[in-house]
Design an enzyme around this catalytic site. Structure first.
Site, PDB file in Angstrom:
ATOM      1  N   LYS A  39       0.856  -1.197   0.000  1.00 38.52           N
ATOM      2  CA  LYS A  39       0.000   0.000   0.000  1.00 38.52           C
ATOM      3  C   LYS A  39       0.888   1.241   0.000  1.00 38.52           C
ATOM      4  O   LYS A  39       1.419   1.638   1.026  1.00 38.52           O
ATOM      5  CB  LYS A  39      -0.885  -0.021   1.260  1.00 38.52           C
ATOM      6  CG  LYS A  39      -2.216   0.675   1.133  1.00 38.52           C
ATOM      7  CD  LYS A  39      -2.156   2.168   0.885  1.00 38.52           C
ATOM      8  CE  LYS A  39      -2.023   3.009   2.123  1.00 38.52           C
ATOM      9  NZ  LYS A  39      -1.906   4.448   1.806  1.00 38.52           N
ATOM     10  N   GLU A  98       8.929   1.087  11.131  1.00 43.62           N
ATOM     11  CA  GLU A  98       9.963   2.103  10.879  1.00 43.62           C
ATOM     12  C   GLU A  98       9.266   3.444  10.999  1.00 43.62           C
ATOM     13  O   GLU A  98       8.491   3.814  10.125  1.00 43.62           O
ATOM     14  CB  GLU A  98      10.517   1.968   9.450  1.00 43.62           C
ATOM     15  CG  GLU A  98      11.236   0.684   9.155  1.00 43.62           C
ATOM     16  CD  GLU A  98      12.649   0.686   9.692  1.00 43.62           C
ATOM     17  OE1 GLU A  98      13.073   1.711  10.263  1.00 43.62           O
ATOM     18  OE2 GLU A  98      13.320  -0.345   9.545  1.00 43.62           O
ATOM     19  N   CYS A 134      12.967  10.678   7.477  1.00 39.52           N
ATOM     20  CA  CYS A 134      12.763  10.232   8.863  1.00 39.52           C
ATOM     21  C   CYS A 134      14.050  10.338   9.678  1.00 39.52           C
ATOM     22  O   CYS A 134      14.015  10.622  10.862  1.00 39.52           O
ATOM     23  CB  CYS A 134      12.257   8.797   8.880  1.00 39.52           C
ATOM     24  SG  CYS A 134      13.219   7.713   7.831  1.00 39.52           S
TER      25      CYS A 134
HETATM   26  P1  NDP Z   1       1.667   8.195   7.912  1.00 40.04           P
HETATM   27  O1  NDP Z   1       1.907   7.350   9.096  1.00 40.04           O
HETATM   28  O2  NDP Z   1       0.512   9.108   7.919  1.00 40.04           O
HETATM   29  O3  NDP Z   1       1.483   7.291   6.612  1.00 40.04           O
HETATM   30  C1  NDP Z   1       2.332   6.228   6.283  1.00 40.04           C
HETATM   31  C2  NDP Z   1       1.546   5.222   5.453  1.00 40.04           C
HETATM   32  O4  NDP Z   1       0.507   4.633   6.252  1.00 40.04           O
HETATM   33  C3  NDP Z   1       0.817   5.844   4.268  1.00 40.04           C
HETATM   34  O5  NDP Z   1       0.741   4.895   3.228  1.00 40.04           O
HETATM   35  C4  NDP Z   1      -0.556   6.117   4.840  1.00 40.04           C
HETATM   36  O6  NDP Z   1      -1.543   6.249   3.870  1.00 40.04           O
HETATM   37  C5  NDP Z   1      -0.763   4.872   5.691  1.00 40.04           C
HETATM   38  N1  NDP Z   1      -1.712   5.009   6.780  1.00 40.04           N
HETATM   39  C6  NDP Z   1      -2.212   6.152   7.340  1.00 40.04           C
HETATM   40  N2  NDP Z   1      -3.070   5.831   8.334  1.00 40.04           N
HETATM   41  C7  NDP Z   1      -3.106   4.469   8.413  1.00 40.04           C
HETATM   42  C8  NDP Z   1      -3.783   3.526   9.247  1.00 40.04           C
HETATM   43  N3  NDP Z   1      -4.612   3.917  10.215  1.00 40.04           N
HETATM   44  N4  NDP Z   1      -3.570   2.211   9.050  1.00 40.04           N
HETATM   45  C9  NDP Z   1      -2.710   1.786   8.096  1.00 40.04           C
HETATM   46  N5  NDP Z   1      -2.055   2.622   7.259  1.00 40.04           N
HETATM   47  C10 NDP Z   1      -2.228   3.944   7.423  1.00 40.04           C
HETATM   48  O7  NDP Z   1       3.026   8.936   7.642  1.00 40.04           O
HETATM   49  P2  NDP Z   1       3.369   9.881   6.433  1.00 40.04           P
HETATM   50  O8  NDP Z   1       2.965   9.296   5.159  1.00 40.04           O
HETATM   51  O9  NDP Z   1       2.832  11.212   6.750  1.00 40.04           O
HETATM   52  O10 NDP Z   1       4.977   9.830   6.470  1.00 40.04           O
HETATM   53  C11 NDP Z   1       5.708  10.631   7.258  1.00 40.04           C
HETATM   54  C12 NDP Z   1       6.141   9.897   8.512  1.00 40.04           C
HETATM   55  O11 NDP Z   1       6.788   8.674   8.198  1.00 40.04           O
HETATM   56  C13 NDP Z   1       7.141  10.700   9.270  1.00 40.04           C
HETATM   57  O12 NDP Z   1       6.800  10.706  10.628  1.00 40.04           O
HETATM   58  C14 NDP Z   1       8.454   9.951   9.054  1.00 40.04           C
HETATM   59  O13 NDP Z   1       9.383  10.102  10.056  1.00 40.04           O
HETATM   60  C15 NDP Z   1       8.013   8.557   8.907  1.00 40.04           C
HETATM   61  N6  NDP Z   1       8.967   7.805   8.107  1.00 40.04           N
HETATM   62  C16 NDP Z   1       9.759   6.887   8.725  1.00 40.04           C
HETATM   63  C17 NDP Z   1      10.722   6.211   8.027  1.00 40.04           C
HETATM   64  C18 NDP Z   1      11.595   5.203   8.683  1.00 40.04           C
HETATM   65  O14 NDP Z   1      12.217   4.437   7.986  1.00 40.04           O
HETATM   66  N7  NDP Z   1      11.668   5.154   9.995  1.00 40.04           N
HETATM   67  C19 NDP Z   1      10.920   6.448   6.599  1.00 40.04           C
HETATM   68  C20 NDP Z   1      10.014   7.388   6.043  1.00 40.04           C
HETATM   69  C21 NDP Z   1       9.070   8.041   6.784  1.00 40.04           C
HETATM   70  P3  NDP Z   1      -1.814   7.705   3.207  1.00 40.04           P
HETATM   71  O15 NDP Z   1      -0.535   8.456   3.140  1.00 40.04           O
HETATM   72  O16 NDP Z   1      -2.284   7.348   1.877  1.00 40.04           O
HETATM   73  O17 NDP Z   1      -2.812   8.375   4.080  1.00 40.04           O
END
Ligand code: NDP
Length: 510
Positions: free
Chosen positions: A180, A254, A288
């Site tokens: 996803k 992550e 991140c």
């Molecule tokens: P989100 O947690 O909002 O989204 C991440 C993914 O999860 C997206 O595909 C999102 O869908 C989906 N999602 C959102 N809500 C749900 C749910 N309730 N159940 C399952 N899936 C869900 O994060 P962001 O996309 O805003 O990304 C930024 C964040 O990710 C930052 O905090 C960053 O630090 C972290 N990050 C961490 C990394 C790591 O390796 N540790 C690497 C990259 C980012 P949709 O976007 O379509 O709403």
């Protein structure tokens, strides 16, 4: 200095107007579609099929059938051929992928061309190499075996790279996948689906469902999924962990970070300033592991901030497809609003803001490179992840104080240390609670190197031999990696955990 425009042409990007969900090796229509827009122009690039619960169910069913009918029993060397082929085809189409990644996500073409896409291919090559060597990677009694169907949920900051981090080890270990992608960056995953078709990957081994959080949630809750691998925010990660508590599903997370980039007075200052810029302004700060907290020793603080001010005044913000651009577009309107909100909070809380003069385009989502001085530990900008090109600068006097400040965060993903002394790099890195620590550099990635967090930055590792473990059932829990023949110290990889039993990685897990 004036630069002439150096635009990368997008003519060779072949895109359909509309993409359905990728299920069982084919694109299938969905009831609803949503637009994927270019954040630099706000124009729609293509429409993407929104997966509802029935589509998610179909995708999981296709992954289950592919898993049980052949993929799990395919010899590793045969799986490797597919994965190598995918890697090679990504290399062949690297320019198209890079341009599309920049159009869909807003990152500068220089980064998608020189970093994202080469690393994507490298991940497929790396894990293709492991597919027939799992018994050597995981010595011990019995043969390591795959888990089944993996649900993988990824964010928008490195769309194709995050897909590669997740898909390559899952396929190498004999699992099948439902992926996803994030709602704002669905397109390169769909081009990857085309590559998988062309590579002859058997139908159902990889399925891609698109949409927002509800689609991810449907995947998490699906009863026939064996493992969830999630990259995203800590908030959503915690929610998923609760959802999975008490189930048998495996989970790796992550999550976010608030990396400390620590500059000692004996550091090569000019190089450190480059590292600070790379640490926070790379990918508009949507990283991140970004070095979003600069900790600088008091005796050189004035020099470092002066040089940083001069340096960021030369950064070019603008068209992501221009090869001279340093900082591209903010990924979405929503993210831009979040950055603006937190920057306002920083000013209200009394920190001093610096932003260079820069002309921002009229359309699209933009934010200039910014840093704050006069920041204290309690300021929200020093604690919360802004996920934008915004740095907070604090000072320290002694190494002990640097460590205490660096560890004073709920996160524990990445840190950087700048010093002329190797012994200081080693002693400070021992004391930092970060999954990844860079010395005299920042934001370096390699498929052979594990990546992952401590504390609220999550658990489980991606990359290298460590990245295989979350996708394998280990016959013996007493497994321990052997000392590699190249003489590097032996490591004990962090384990993926069943939900609800999620121990924090111990110090020796890194
Ligand atoms: P989100 O947690 O909002 O989204 C991440 C993914 O999860 C997206 O595909 C999102 O869908 C989906 N999602 C959102 N809500 C749900 C749910 N309730 N159940 C399952 N899936 C869900 O994060 P962001 O996309 O805003 O990304 C930024 C964040 O990710 C930052 O905090 C960053 O630090 C972290 N990050 C961490 C990394 C790591 O390796 N540790 C690497 C990259 C980012 P949709 O976007 O379509 O709403």
């Amino acid at each position: 200095m004036e630069y002439a425009p150096a635009p990368q042409s997008a003519d060779h990007v072949r895109l359909e107007d509309r993409y359905g969900a990728f299920v069982d090796g084919a694109f299938r229509d969905t009831d609803e579609y949503f637009p994927s827009i270019n954040p630099a122009t706000e124009e729609t690039i293509a429409e993407v099929g929104l997966a509802d619960e029935a589509v998610v169910d179909e995708a999981v069913g296709a992954a289950r059938t592919a898993y049980e009918s052949h993929w799990r029993d395919l010899p590793g060397k045969e799986r490797a051929k597919y994965i190598y082929r995918i890697g090679r085809m990504i290399k062949e189409k690297s320019r198209e992928f890079a341009v599309l990644e920049s159009m869909d996500g807003g990152k500068p073409i220089r980064e998608s061309r020189d970093m994202d896409i080469p690393l994507v291919a490298a991940h497929f090559f790396h894990y293709a190499g492991w597919a027939d060597k799992l018994e050597y990677a995981l010595p011990g009694p019995g043969r390591p075996h795959s888990l089944g169907v993996c649900g993988q949920i990824i964010p928008w900051n490195f769309p194709l790279l995050m897909a590669a981090w997740k898909l390559a080890p899952a396929l190498a270990t004999g699992n099948t996948v439902v992926l996803k992608p994030a709602e704002t960056t669905p397109l390169t995953a769909l081009k990857l689906a085309e590559v998988m078709q062309e590579a002859g990957l058997p139908p159902g081994v990889v399925n891609i469902v698109q949409g927002a959080g509800e689609v991810g949630s449907a995947l998490v809750e699906h009863p026939d999924v064996d493992k969830i691998a999630f990259t995203g925010s800590t908030e959503v990660g915690k929610h998923i962990q609760k959802q999975l508590a008490g189930t048998k599903k495996r989970l790796t997370l992550e999550l976010g970070g608030k990396g400390a980039n620590i500059v000692f007075e004996d550091a090569p200052i000019d190089q450190a300033v480059e590292g600070i810029v790379d640490g926070i302004y790379f990918n508009q700060g949507h990283v991140c592991c970004a070095g979003s907290r600069l900790l600088v020793q008091e005796s050189v603080a004035e020099e470092v901030t002066r040089k940083l001010r001069d340096r960021i005044a030369t950064l070019r913000v603008g068209d992501p497809l221009d090869k001279n651009t340093d900082i591209g577009a903010i990924n979405s309107k929503q993210q831009l609003e979040k950055i603006r909100r937190l920057v306002d909070v920083g000013e209200r809380e009394g920190a001093d803001k610096f932003q260079p003069e820069c002309d921002l385009p009229d359309d699209g989502f933009w934010f200039p490179p910014t840093f704050f001085t006069n920041v204290t530990q309690s300021h929200r900008i020093a604690q919360e992840e802004i996920f934008g090109p915004v740095l907070s600068v604090t000072t320290f006097r002694t190494p002990e104080e640097a460590v205490e400040r660096a560890n004073n965060t709920e996160y524990g993903l990445a840190s950087g240390i700048w010093s002329d002394k190797g012994s200081k790099l080693f002693s400070i890195s021992q004391a930092l609670k970060s999954g990844v620590i860079w010395g005299n550099t920042y934001n370096k990635f390699d498929p052979a190197s594990p990546f992952g967090g401590y504390k609220e930055s999550g658990f489980g590792r991606e990359g290298g031999v460590h990245g295989l473990l979350p996708y394998l059932e280990r016959p013996s829990q007493s497994w321990q990696a052997q000392t590699p023949t190249n003489g590097s110290p032996s490591t004990r990889p962090a384990s993926s955990t069943s939900a609800g039993t999620s121990p924090e990685p111990k110090a020796d897990d890194t």
